[in-house]
Each structure stands twice: as structure tokens, then as C-alpha cells.
Design a protein around this motif. Structure first.
Motif, short mmCIF file in Angstrom:
data_model
loop_
_atom_site.label_atom_id
_atom_site.label_comp_id
_atom_site.label_asym_id
_atom_site.label_seq_id
_atom_site.Cartn_x
_atom_site.Cartn_y
_atom_site.Cartn_z
N ILE A 295 0.85 -1.20 0.00
CA ILE A 295 0.00 0.00 0.00
C ILE A 295 0.88 1.24 0.00
O ILE A 295 1.72 1.41 0.90
N PRO A 296 0.71 2.13 -0.97
CA PRO A 296 1.50 3.37 -1.01
C PRO A 296 1.26 4.23 0.23
O PRO A 296 0.13 4.28 0.75
N PRO A 297 2.28 4.92 0.73
CA PRO A 297 2.12 5.79 1.91
C PRO A 297 1.04 6.85 1.72
O PRO A 297 0.35 7.22 2.68
N LEU A 298 0.87 7.34 0.48
CA LEU A 298 -0.15 8.37 0.25
C LEU A 298 -1.55 7.81 0.49
O LEU A 298 -2.43 8.52 0.98
N VAL A 299 -1.74 6.55 0.16
CA VAL A 299 -3.05 5.92 0.38
C VAL A 299 -3.30 5.78 1.88
O VAL A 299 -4.43 5.99 2.36
N LEU A 300 -2.26 5.44 2.63
CA LEU A 300 -2.40 5.34 4.08
C LEU A 300 -2.72 6.71 4.67
O LEU A 300 -3.53 6.81 5.61
N GLY A 301 -2.08 7.74 4.14
CA GLY A 301 -2.38 9.10 4.60
C GLY A 301 -3.82 9.49 4.30
O GLY A 301 -4.51 10.09 5.15
N ALA B 79 -6.31 7.41 3.96
CA ALA B 79 -7.16 6.62 4.85
C ALA B 79 -7.22 7.26 6.25
O ALA B 79 -8.28 7.32 6.87
N ALA B 80 -6.08 7.75 6.71
CA ALA B 80 -6.03 8.38 8.04
C ALA B 80 -6.89 9.65 8.08
O ALA B 80 -7.65 9.87 9.03
N VAL B 81 -6.80 10.48 7.03
CA VAL B 81 -7.60 11.70 6.96
C VAL B 81 -9.09 11.35 6.89
O VAL B 81 -9.93 12.01 7.52
N VAL C 9 -10.59 8.66 8.11
CA VAL C 9 -11.03 8.19 9.43
C VAL C 9 -11.23 9.37 10.38
O VAL C 9 -12.23 9.44 11.10
N VAL C 10 -10.28 10.30 10.37
CA VAL C 10 -10.40 11.47 11.24
C VAL C 10 -11.64 12.29 10.86
O VAL C 10 -12.40 12.73 11.72
N GLY C 11 -11.84 12.48 9.55
CA GLY C 11 -13.02 13.22 9.08
C GLY C 11 -14.31 12.54 9.49
O GLY C 11 -15.27 13.20 9.91
N TRP C 12 -14.34 11.21 9.39
CA TRP C 12 -15.54 10.46 9.77
C TRP C 12 -15.81 10.60 11.26
O TRP C 12 -16.96 10.79 11.69
N LEU C 13 -14.76 10.50 12.06
CA LEU C 13 -14.92 10.63 13.50
C LEU C 13 -15.40 12.03 13.88
O LEU C 13 -16.27 12.19 14.75
N ILE C 14 -14.84 13.04 13.24
CA ILE C 14 -15.24 14.42 13.53
C ILE C 14 -16.73 14.62 13.24
O ILE C 14 -17.46 15.21 14.03
N LEU C 15 -17.17 14.10 12.09
CA LEU C 15 -18.55 14.32 11.68
C LEU C 15 -19.54 13.49 12.47
O LEU C 15 -20.64 13.96 12.78
N ASN C 16 -19.18 12.26 12.80
CA ASN C 16 -20.15 11.33 13.36
C ASN C 16 -20.01 11.05 14.85
O ASN C 16 -20.92 10.50 15.46
#
Length: 350
Positions: free
Chosen positions: A196-202, A204-206, A208-215
Motif C-alpha cells: 500500500i503506497p504511503p499516500l493511500v495510508l495518509g 485513509a487516516a484523513v 477516518v479522522v473526518g468520519w470521527l469528527i462528523l459522526n
């Protein structure tokens, strides 16, 4: 004993008398959060179905190229940059705003972070500068809209022009090459984690953070509230202006992160970076179920919208179709998504 008059027996409580909790009236847009959640799930499943169909089309038209592992890595990598921008855009739109300057902010952050003076500070200097420039641009947008009471369309349009002009001024129209090897290494296959390319992991992290913030946060609930009805949110005690400021700050941070990711991909900073990102981000959010009027939307749906657009572009490129055909297809998808939104809302009204 004297009995009370019949009228008194059947009258309701006097004004001011507590009678217990009263059920909230049904939402005008389809029965409230549960109904919206059901529609969002259906929409997300539909988008997954669209991705499956696109995979079949790609596998039939160009089986060797499309089904290659490297091609899937390419699709995910290309989705990462615009995907991070889309997460920020989704939050802004749910909050009742719009940001037309995201592409220009990506360009400005990328060229500012790749100047020779910045590169002297190495990896940390480039990352820090990209994020801070995005944050500063988002701050300007937020202050103009929240406290200057400017219409978001006008304020972000002005930022679009200003940021593009400043990016051109910094570069003098030239490409700024990155010489910091630790930054360039992140774009190489050797840096992949379990393929998995590091950019894809980045990305994914953004996400997850966005989902947590919203929900899962009060901030997310306040964002939905001001997007649905800003005046009602204000009367409920929410500082609407401050909330809007924070949303544009988040959008700016996302643009800064996307700029750093773009620097890794291209190995340079250019004033043309992020061209039309605002349109792609808005389109991805729309087909993912976010209402342009605000108050409704999901991070997952927006991410799936990004993947749909990126996969379409990939299939068209593999089949040597011209870019104008790609734009026509994207336009048709946006129109179809908006029509589905309107039909869903009308069907859910009571």
C-alpha cells in the motif's frame, strides 16, 4: 362534594405547566436522522455497485492493464490527493458553505513549500510549510465568511484568484524541483507498506479522522445543525460564526496535506497544481450524497465518489479516450446524482 365543570376536566394544562418531553416534529427532508442514515447506506451500496460495474468494464476492455496490481495502486494513489481535499470540502458543504478555492490553495501551498529557502529545512520544513499555508488561506476564508459576512461563493472565488496569482508570483511561472530525498522516497515502491503506497495510508487516516469528527463529536453535530438551519442552531446556543471559521480552517488544512502529497507524487511545486480540484471535490461530494444546501452528507459517500471518478478516468486513459469524453461523462454523472438527490428528497417529504 362539588364536581369540576366538564370543560375543566377535559382542558389541557395551563400555559407554563411542564408536561414531559414532546416528540420533535418530523424532518421535512425524509423523517430525520434514521431515514437519512438508511438512504446514505443505500447510496453507498449503490456506489459500491457502480465501482463493481466499472471494474468489470475495465477488466473486459483492458484486462491486462486494468487488472494489474500496479494499476490498482495507481488508482488509489491518484484518489488520495483529491480525496483529502474532498474530505474538507464535504465538511464545509454539510455546514452550509462552499469552497471554490481549494485547488488554488493546493497550488499556493505546494509552491511555497518547495522554495529553496523552505527545502533547506528538509522534510519537516516542507510538510510544515504546506500545512501552515493551507491553514492560513483557510483562516482568511473563514474570517471573511464568518465575521466579514461575505457570501462563501464570493469570498472563496476571491481566494481562488488571489492564491493562483500569488503562486504564479512565487514561481515566476517556473517549476520548482524538490531535492529533499526523504520526500521523494515516499513516492517510490520501496516505501510501500504491505503493498500500500504511503499516500493511500495518509488518505485513509484523513478519512477516518473526518468520519470521527462528523459522526462522533459535538463539532460534527454542530456542523450538521448549522447546515440544516443556521438560525435555529444560533438560537440553540451554537456559535455559528466560530463553527464556520473552524470548518474553513479544516478545509485549509486538508489542502495543505494534499499539497504535500502532490509534492511527493510530482517531485515539484507548480502554480498549475490543483487545477479544477474544486470541481472534482464538489462533484465527488455530490454523488456521495452530500446536499449542496447543507445539513446532510457522509464522508464515506464522498470517498466512494472520489474512487468512482478516479476509476472512470483510469479506464478512459487505458482505452485512449480523449479527455473531453471524460469531462462529458463526469458531467452526466453529476447531473444524474443531483436528480437522484431531488427525487429522494421529494419522496421523503411528509
Amino acid at each position: 362534594m362539588t364536581q369540576p365543570a366538564p370543560s375543566a376536566q377535559h382542558q389541557g394544562p395551563e400555559k407554563g405547566t411542564a408536561t414531559g418531553p414532546v416528540a420533535a416534529p418530523p424532518s421535512k427532508q425524509g423523517g430525520g436522522p434514521r431515514a437519512f442514515g438508511l438512504r446514505a447506506d443505500v447510496r453507498n451500496l449503490s456506489l459500491l455497485g457502480v465501482l463493481a460495474v466499472l471494474a468489470v468494464v475495465g477488466g473486459i476492455t483492458e484486462p491486462d492493464a486494468f487488472l494489474d496490481t500496479g494499476n490498482f495502486q495507481l488508482i488509489l494513489t491518484q484518489s488520495s490527493v483529491i480525496g483529502v481535499v474532498t474530505v474538507g470540502m464535504t465538511l464545509v458543504i454539510i455546514g452550509g458553505g462552499i469552497d471554490l478555492s481549494v485547488g488554488a490553495m493546493v497550488a499556493l501551498a505546494s509552491v511555497w513549500a518547495t522554495t529553496l529557502a523552505t527545502q533547506d529545512f528538509g522534510f519537516a520544513g516542507i510538510l510544515f510549510t504546506a500545512v501552515i499555508v493551507g491553514l492560513a488561506a483557510g483562516l482568511v476564508n473563514g474570517v471573511l465568511i464568518a465575521y466579514g459576512r461575505m457570501v462563501p461563493f464570493i469570498a472563496t472565488l476571491a481566494m481562488l484568484a488571489s492564491a493562483r496569482g500569488l503562486a504564479l508570483l512565487i514561481t515566476d511561472g517556473k517549476t520548482q524541483i524538490v531535492t529533499v530525498q526523504s520526500v521523494l522516497d515516499l513516492g517510490l515502491p520501496d516505501s510501500y507498506v504491505l503493498g500500500i503506497p504511503p499516500l493511500v495510508l495518509g488518505f485513509a487516516a484523513v478519512t477516518v479522522v473526518g468520519w470521527l469528527i462528523l459522526n462522533r463529536t459535538t463539532f460534527g453535530r454542530r456542523t450538521v445543525a448549522i447546515g440544516g438551519n443556521a438560525e435555529a442552531a444560533r438560537l440553540a446556543g451554537i456559535d455559528v460564526r466560530r463553527q464556520r471559521l473552524y470548518l474553513y480552517l479544516l478545509s485549509g488544512v486538508c489542502c495543505g496535506i494534499a499539497a504535500f502529497m502532490l509534492i511527493i507524487l510530482s517531485g515539484s511545486g507548480q502554480n498549475t497544481n490543483g487545477n479544477l480540484y474544486e470541481l472534482d471535490a464538489i462533484a465527488a461530494a455530490i454523488i456521495g450524497g452530500t446536499l449542496l444546501s447543507g445539513g446532510r452528507g457522509t464522508i464515506v459517500g464522498s470517498v466512494l465518489g472520489v474512487l468512482v471518478f478516479t476509476t472512470i478516468t483510469n479506464i478512459f486513459a487505458l482505452n485512449n479516450l480523449q479527455s473531453d469524453v471524460q469531462q462529458i461523462a463526469k458531467g452526466a454523472i453529476i447531473v444524474a446524482a443531483v436528480l437522484v438527490q431531488h427525487r429522494t428528497l421529494r419522496g421523503g417529504e411528509t
